[in-house]
Structures are given as C-alpha cells and as structure tokens.
Design a protein around this motif. Structure first.
Motif, mmCIF file in Angstrom:
data_model
loop_
_atom_site.group_PDB
_atom_site.id
_atom_site.type_symbol
_atom_site.label_atom_id
_atom_site.label_comp_id
_atom_site.label_asym_id
_atom_site.label_seq_id
_atom_site.Cartn_x
_atom_site.Cartn_y
_atom_site.Cartn_z
ATOM 1 N N ARG A 128 -3.340 5.341 7.481
ATOM 2 C CA ARG A 128 -3.268 6.398 6.470
ATOM 3 C C ARG A 128 -1.831 6.805 6.241
ATOM 4 N NH1 ARG A 128 -3.726 12.009 6.107
ATOM 5 N NH2 ARG A 128 -3.977 12.260 8.361
ATOM 6 N N LEU A 165 1.994 5.397 -1.444
ATOM 7 C CA LEU A 165 1.544 6.751 -1.772
ATOM 8 C C LEU A 165 2.550 7.363 -2.723
ATOM 9 C CD1 LEU A 165 -0.614 8.956 -1.046
ATOM 10 C CD2 LEU A 165 0.999 9.783 0.650
ATOM 11 N N TYR A 212 0.888 -1.178 0.000
ATOM 12 C CA TYR A 212 0.000 0.000 0.000
ATOM 13 C C TYR A 212 0.915 1.214 0.000
ATOM 14 C CZ TYR A 212 -3.808 3.090 1.561
ATOM 15 O OH TYR A 212 -4.741 4.090 1.674
ATOM 16 N N ALA A 257 -2.875 7.415 -3.770
ATOM 17 C CA ALA A 257 -2.672 6.169 -3.016
ATOM 18 C C ALA A 257 -3.049 4.970 -3.885
ATOM 19 C CB ALA A 257 -3.495 6.182 -1.739
ATOM 20 N N ARG A 258 -2.244 3.903 -3.817
ATOM 21 C CA ARG A 258 -2.461 2.703 -4.620
ATOM 22 C C ARG A 258 -2.188 1.465 -3.772
ATOM 23 N NH1 ARG A 258 -4.032 6.355 -7.190
ATOM 24 N NH2 ARG A 258 -3.654 6.877 -9.385
ATOM 25 N N ARG A 305 -6.686 1.572 -7.303
ATOM 26 C CA ARG A 305 -6.727 2.861 -6.605
ATOM 27 C C ARG A 305 -7.169 2.674 -5.160
ATOM 28 N NH1 ARG A 305 -9.574 3.781 -11.155
ATOM 29 N NH2 ARG A 305 -11.483 3.983 -9.938
ATOM 30 N N ASP A 306 -7.066 3.728 -4.392
ATOM 31 C CA ASP A 306 -7.280 3.631 -2.954
ATOM 32 C C ASP A 306 -8.681 3.150 -2.597
ATOM 33 O OD1 ASP A 306 -6.724 3.817 -0.271
ATOM 34 O OD2 ASP A 306 -7.214 5.936 -0.130
ATOM 35 N N ASP A 307 -9.706 3.713 -3.225
ATOM 36 C CA ASP A 307 -11.068 3.324 -2.862
ATOM 37 C C ASP A 307 -11.743 2.487 -3.951
ATOM 38 O OD1 ASP A 307 -11.459 5.222 -4.783
ATOM 39 O OD2 ASP A 307 -13.047 6.292 -3.713
ATOM 40 N N PRO A 345 -11.608 3.591 1.127
ATOM 41 C CA PRO A 345 -10.159 3.760 1.302
ATOM 42 C C PRO A 345 -9.563 2.609 2.106
ATOM 43 C CG PRO A 345 -11.282 5.846 1.645
ATOM 44 C CD PRO A 345 -12.349 4.812 1.521
ATOM 45 N N LYS A 346 -8.459 2.081 1.634
ATOM 46 C CA LYS A 346 -7.841 0.938 2.307
ATOM 47 C C LYS A 346 -7.355 1.289 3.704
ATOM 48 C CE LYS A 346 -8.539 -1.209 -1.502
ATOM 49 N NZ LYS A 346 -9.312 -0.121 -2.126
ATOM 50 N N SER A 347 -7.106 2.554 3.964
ATOM 51 C CA SER A 347 -6.645 2.965 5.293
ATOM 52 C C SER A 347 -7.700 2.724 6.367
ATOM 53 C CB SER A 347 -6.255 4.442 5.275
ATOM 54 O OG SER A 347 -7.352 5.252 4.871
#
Length: 336
Positions: A260, A221, A219, A296-297, A314-316, A251-253
C-alpha cells in the motif's frame, strides 16, 4: 394540570352556549392526557365531542436527533380512521420543514409538505392515491414512506456540513500504522526477490515467441506527496503460459509483490448509508467501479506480437492483457 409527580399532564375544556331556544347547551368538550417522561416518546390521548370528525385520537412525538422530530397520530371516528407520520426538521432557529404521509379512510393517501417560519406556515397536501381498496395501495404507501425518509436524509445532509471531518489519529495509532506500512513494504520486497528469476525466464520465453513482455509497470499514487513502486517483476511473473495477464478487480496492494502506497490515513468519517448507496449506484450507472483508492493507478507498458502498447488502470479495476483498450505506441524496433 400536572399529575403523578409531573409524569402526566391533563387538560380539559368545555364549551357552552346560550340561545333563546336553549338557555344553556354544550357546544364541545375536550379531555386530553399527555405523558411527560424524558426517556420515552411524548404520548397524548385526546377525547373530544363536537370538535372534529375523529372523537378519539392518540399521538406520539419522538426526538430522533437534534433538530429532528417524528410525529405520529391515529384518529378514529364514525367516518373511519386517520393515520399520520410526519418528520419535522429544523432548517434554522426560526424555520422548520415538515414532510410525511396521511392515510384517511375517505381521502386516501396524501403527501404532506409544510414550511413554517415563525407564525407563518405554508402547507401543501398532495393526493397520491384516493382508492384505499386498490391492490397497489399498500405498495404505494411503502414506496412513498421510504421516499419521504430518504428525502429527509438528503435534506439533513444538505443543510449540515458538506463533509464530515476525519478524526485525527493519536500517537499510538500513527506509530502502529507506520510499522504496518513498513512491514508491508519489506514483505513485498522479499516476494519480488523470489519472483525475479521466474519472471526473467518468462520474459525471455515471451520475447522469443512474440508473446507478452512487460517492459515497465509503475504502481503510483497521485497527490501532493506522490509515491510509486516498480511493479514490472510481479506482473511479468503473473503472465500465463498462453501469453496473457489477468488482474482481478481488487486493490493492487493486495497482490503479491505490491504494498500500500502513501502514509497513515486518518480515520474514515461516518458517512450515512444512503450516501454510500447513492455513490455506488451513480458509479455503476456510469460504468465505473468504485475504487479502493481514487488516486492510485497502475501504468503498464508492454510488447505483444511485434508492437508496443501502454495502458493505465485504476486501483481496483480489473484488467486482461493484451487489452483492446491499450494505446498503440508503435512497433517494437521503434518504441522501447
């Protein structure tokens, strides 16, 4: 003439003419009263004789923001009524742009466009609907009212700064943000520690039956200060008994074992509602979802059924593994 301590201003005019047949006759008459109160719109009542087809007219002028004024009016006469709503915007200190609608009983609905520079003006009236008794007239009026307002918002944003600057954070807000980031990172590390044993057992089970094995997951940025975290254990932990991994479109965070990335971001600028809607509509039409963080990827390399694959999302962006979108790297005995 100023009336009532400069709260009202009155104007009157009288036009007289003399001819051989009639020594003295009135050609026109005008009586106008205007309010001058600062906290309220400027309202004007005009009563005229012989000047136009609307002897009674009420108008109001309100400053919506700096350089932007709304003008409305309602006129009544023997031929019917006339209503106007026009937004006037200052393009420069010498040039103004006006746009609005006019409804008249005899003329129908007209879109009014005007550019004025100094004493020179260009006015373009466009007839939209002439039949005021049509069933669709009301819908047409609402549609063009909204379109005029939206177009004025776009023009206002175009002539303004291209990007509203973000507000800097003060020291207390920055310290609080750093503490929150550190807490999120420590919590994720504790969660990963609790997942490790179960993830290892799942990895062994999936390897024996040729199921889903997460070789590596990062994960990360992108940007001038790239950061990354190892997400291999959390993803292997979430592999189900039927050898599948499903990631939601969030979002993966926000997932267990993640945190994050990056530093403390500045305050988000105030973006007009129409710009947010336009961005969302454009992204939806192109088949792309709006990402919580555009940079973010999540990159995943995995084994499934004797082959090795890799995919980046992508993040989400939602994802289900195995995925037909993943790139085939080769067989397991050749690629690790």
């Amino acid at each position: 003439r100023a009336l009532w301590k400069n709260q009202l201003r009155g104007t009157w005019a009288l036009g007289l003419a003399m001819t051989r047949q009639r020594p003295l006759s009135m050609q026109y008459g005008l009586l106008s009263v205007t309010t001058l109160m600062d906290d309220y719109p400027t309202c004007t009542l005009k009563v005229n004789l012989g000047m136009n087809q609307y002897p009674v007219k009420v108008s109001a002028k309100k400053e919506l923001s700096e350089g932007r004024v709304l003008n409305t009016s309602l006129g009544w006469g023997p031929t019917g009524i006339e209503m106007k709503a026009i937004i006037e915007r200052s393009l420069t200190s010498y040039c103004t742009w006006s746009m609005g609608l006019q409804h008249a009983t005899l003329e129908g609905l007209t879109w009014l466009l005007q550019v004025k520079r100094g004493n020179v003006s260009l006015r373009v009236p466009i007839t939209i609907a002439s039949n005021v008794t049509s069933d669709s007239y009301g819908y047409t009026l609402i549609y063009w009212s909204l379109m005029s307002w939206l177009l004025d918002e776009v023009i206002g944003e175009t002539i303004a700064d291209d990007e509203i600057p973000r507000q800097p954070l003060d020291r207390k807000e920055e310290q609080a943000g750093l503490m929150e980031l550190e807490k999120s990172r420590r919590d994720a590390e504790q969660q990963v520690a609790m997942m490790t044993q179960a993830a290892a057992m799942k990895c062994q089970r999936e390897a024996i039956r040729g199921g889903l094995v997460i070789l590596s997951a990062t994960y990360f940025l992108e940007g001038p200060l790239p950061t990354a975290m190892d997400a291999t254990v959390p993803l292997q932990f979430w592999v189900s008994a039927d050898s599948k991994l499903t990631l939601p479109s969030t979002p993966k965070s926000q997932m267990l074992g993640f945190y994050r990335l990056g530093g403390v971001s500045k305050k988000e600028p105030l973006v007009p509602w129409w710009r947010r809607m336009l961005k969302r509509a454009t992204s939806t039409a192109s088949g792309k979802a709006l990402a919580a963080d555009d940079s973010a990827r999540l990159r995943i390399r995995y084994q499934y059924s004797g082959d090795t694959f890799e995919i980046t999302v992508r993040d989400d962006e939602g994802l289900q593994l195995p995925s037909p979108r993943a790139m085939l790297l080769g067989s397991n005995n050749r690629v690790r």
